[in-house]
Design an enzyme around this catalytic site. Sequence first.
Site, PDB file in Angstrom:
ATOM      1  N   LYS A 162      -7.407  -5.581  -6.337  1.00 35.98           N
ATOM      2  CA  LYS A 162      -5.991  -5.224  -6.404  1.00 35.98           C
ATOM      3  C   LYS A 162      -5.633  -4.890  -7.844  1.00 35.98           C
ATOM      4  O   LYS A 162      -5.935  -5.672  -8.771  1.00 35.98           O
ATOM      5  CB  LYS A 162      -5.138  -6.388  -5.898  1.00 35.98           C
ATOM      6  CG  LYS A 162      -5.215  -6.569  -4.393  1.00 35.98           C
ATOM      7  CD  LYS A 162      -4.715  -5.329  -3.668  1.00 35.98           C
ATOM      8  CE  LYS A 162      -4.460  -5.603  -2.202  1.00 35.98           C
ATOM      9  NZ  LYS A 162      -4.051  -4.381  -1.492  1.00 35.98           N
ATOM     10  N   ASP A 191      -7.185  -0.849  -5.413  1.00 34.91           N
ATOM     11  CA  ASP A 191      -6.015  -0.569  -4.575  1.00 34.91           C
ATOM     12  C   ASP A 191      -4.756  -0.944  -5.356  1.00 34.91           C
ATOM     13  O   ASP A 191      -4.559  -2.107  -5.699  1.00 34.91           O
ATOM     14  CB  ASP A 191      -6.101  -1.402  -3.281  1.00 34.91           C
ATOM     15  CG  ASP A 191      -4.919  -1.149  -2.351  1.00 34.91           C
ATOM     16  OD1 ASP A 191      -4.062  -0.301  -2.672  1.00 34.91           O
ATOM     17  OD2 ASP A 191      -4.856  -1.820  -1.296  1.00 34.91           O
ATOM     18  N   GLU A 217      -7.246   3.606  -4.096  1.00 38.76           N
ATOM     19  CA  GLU A 217      -6.329   3.547  -2.933  1.00 38.76           C
ATOM     20  C   GLU A 217      -4.886   3.383  -3.407  1.00 38.76           C
ATOM     21  O   GLU A 217      -4.613   2.504  -4.238  1.00 38.76           O
ATOM     22  CB  GLU A 217      -6.753   2.354  -2.065  1.00 38.76           C
ATOM     23  CG  GLU A 217      -5.888   2.111  -0.838  1.00 38.76           C
ATOM     24  CD  GLU A 217      -6.508   1.035   0.078  1.00 38.76           C
ATOM     25  OE1 GLU A 217      -7.749   1.017   0.231  1.00 38.76           O
ATOM     26  OE2 GLU A 217      -5.746   0.204   0.601  1.00 38.76           O
ATOM     27  N   ASP A 242      -3.316   4.549   2.324  1.00 43.18           N
ATOM     28  CA  ASP A 242      -3.206   3.345   3.166  1.00 43.18           C
ATOM     29  C   ASP A 242      -1.797   3.313   3.770  1.00 43.18           C
ATOM     30  O   ASP A 242      -1.535   3.975   4.769  1.00 43.18           O
ATOM     31  CB  ASP A 242      -3.526   2.103   2.331  1.00 43.18           C
ATOM     32  CG  ASP A 242      -3.307   0.801   3.085  1.00 43.18           C
ATOM     33  OD1 ASP A 242      -3.122   0.848   4.317  1.00 43.18           O
ATOM     34  OD2 ASP A 242      -3.294  -0.281   2.454  1.00 43.18           O
ATOM     35  N   LYS A 266      -6.103   0.657   9.891  1.00 46.05           N
ATOM     36  CA  LYS A 266      -5.799  -0.760  10.084  1.00 46.05           C
ATOM     37  C   LYS A 266      -5.362  -0.976  11.523  1.00 46.05           C
ATOM     38  O   LYS A 266      -4.284  -0.511  11.922  1.00 46.05           O
ATOM     39  CB  LYS A 266      -4.690  -1.207   9.125  1.00 46.05           C
ATOM     40  CG  LYS A 266      -5.131  -1.233   7.667  1.00 46.05           C
ATOM     41  CD  LYS A 266      -4.050  -1.798   6.762  1.00 46.05           C
ATOM     42  CE  LYS A 266      -4.557  -1.923   5.335  1.00 46.05           C
ATOM     43  NZ  LYS A 266      -3.502  -2.354   4.396  1.00 46.05           N
ATOM     44  N   GLN A 294      -4.805  -5.917   6.906  1.00 47.70           N
ATOM     45  CA  GLN A 294      -3.366  -6.113   6.695  1.00 47.70           C
ATOM     46  C   GLN A 294      -3.102  -7.596   6.434  1.00 47.70           C
ATOM     47  O   GLN A 294      -2.069  -8.125   6.808  1.00 47.70           O
ATOM     48  CB  GLN A 294      -2.583  -5.603   7.900  1.00 47.70           C
ATOM     49  CG  GLN A 294      -1.153  -5.247   7.549  1.00 47.70           C
ATOM     50  CD  GLN A 294      -0.530  -4.349   8.580  1.00 47.70           C
ATOM     51  OE1 GLN A 294      -0.937  -3.217   8.749  1.00 47.70           O
ATOM     52  NE2 GLN A 294       0.470  -4.850   9.285  1.00 47.70           N
TER      53      GLN A 294
HETATM   54  C1  MUC Z   1      -3.879  -3.421   1.387  1.00 43.75           C
HETATM   55  O1  MUC Z   1      -4.873  -2.746   1.578  1.00 43.75           O
HETATM   56  O2  MUC Z   1      -2.935  -2.882   0.832  1.00 43.75           O
HETATM   57  C2  MUC Z   1      -1.527  -5.533   1.170  1.00 43.75           C
HETATM   58  C3  MUC Z   1      -0.369  -5.235   1.791  1.00 43.75           C
HETATM   59  C4  MUC Z   1      -0.673  -4.874   3.120  1.00 43.75           C
HETATM   60  O3  MUC Z   1       0.106  -4.537   4.014  1.00 43.75           O
HETATM   61  O4  MUC Z   1      -1.987  -4.909   3.304  1.00 43.75           O
HETATM   62  C5  MUC Z   1      -2.592  -5.459   2.150  1.00 43.75           C
HETATM   63  C6  MUC Z   1      -3.876  -4.849   1.800  1.00 43.75           C
HETATM   64 MG    MG Z   2      -4.085  -0.930   0.580  1.00 45.70          MG
END
Ligand code: MUC
Ligand code: MG
Length: 367
Positions: A162, A191, A217, A242, A266, A294
């Site tokens: 992240k 991401d 991402e 995403d 997702k 998620q």
């Molecule tokens: C992601 O990939 O962003 C963080 C917020 C969400 O909705 O999923 C996560 C993971």
């Molecule tokens: Mg993401």
Amino acid sequence: MKITGIEAIPFAIPYRKPLRFASGEVHAAEHVLVRVHTDDGVVGVAEAPPRPFTYGETQAGVAAVIEKIFAPQLVGLSLLERETMAARLARTVGNPAAKAAIDMAVWDALGRTLDVQVTELLGGYTDRMRVSHMLGFDEPAAMVAEAERMRAGHGITTFKVKVGRRPVALDTAVVRALRDGLGDDVELYVDGNRGWTAAESAVAMKEMADLGLLFAEELCPADDVLGRRWLVSQLDVPFIADESAVTPADVTREVLAGSATAVSVKTARTGFTRSQRVHHLAEGLGLEVVMGNQIDGQLGSVCTVAFGAAYRLTSRRAGELSNFLDMSDDLLTEPLDIRDGELAIRPGAGLGVDIDPAKLEHYRQDA
Ligand code: MUC
Ligand code: MG
């Protein structure tokens, strides 16, 4: 095979440690268990993880929309009428996690009725996926230590890091520490959850150019339309859409605009039926696909691997299947086991899982 009832049961399970990222943080899995009952006495299950910071849903809202709107629209339909179900759910705007959980519980019920695995019904390509672990915000040393724990304990060698904090150097230092600490054998990607501007993203990606990243991402918002296009055009790794590309129409729009070159699927937000459409579209457009997370519990992760294992394209890259490891407990009778960096689908019919009644009783919020 007729649906006789749909239950929506809110439950809450604390996290061992919170997961933090640019658009929010999660301290407890405040999810909704969905159970679809049929006139054959079959019960299909799935879970909805509401993410208010991404899609606007809440736990109470998910339970309410299922009970008040979706259940009355679907009761009486056969499990085979999934396109009719999808059309009825689509009459209501938004609510992706609520719709997805119903859809997946229907597929689970269908699999159990036919005595076939959901993965086989969907495509049956393989029976497992490599696992990618998502590392939330922390100090560089703590994030390296967590990655090392995941590698030592579960054989995981792919990490999604992240990013999206300011200053940019805070996050690039983390990614550099991970590459230095873990070596060249691990796969790393980042991401941003829309945390940076396009210009900040470009600076960060240049700074990390020697780190061998797989993907980037959602580094900046898709609504920064020209900035994002400018950023994506200069990257030498695929840019994954995403949260900006949930539906097939979103994917088409982002990709044709030059604002994304890969897509995260997702199941928590597109279920199995809509995820199939996103998969087929991605295949047609020639996009890389990553099975995303998620911030799912074990039931959600079972759904992700069931879908991801069903197709060649979705099983090619490591899937984000391990964040349930951050939870203090779960609802399944038999916990998932990530071994040698892989998660296998469950052997039984449908999704192959059972809910532990004592655990559900303990964690449910409506009793
Ligand atoms: C992601 O990939 O962003 C963080 C917020 C969400 O909705 O999923 C996560 C993971
Ligand atoms: Mg993401």
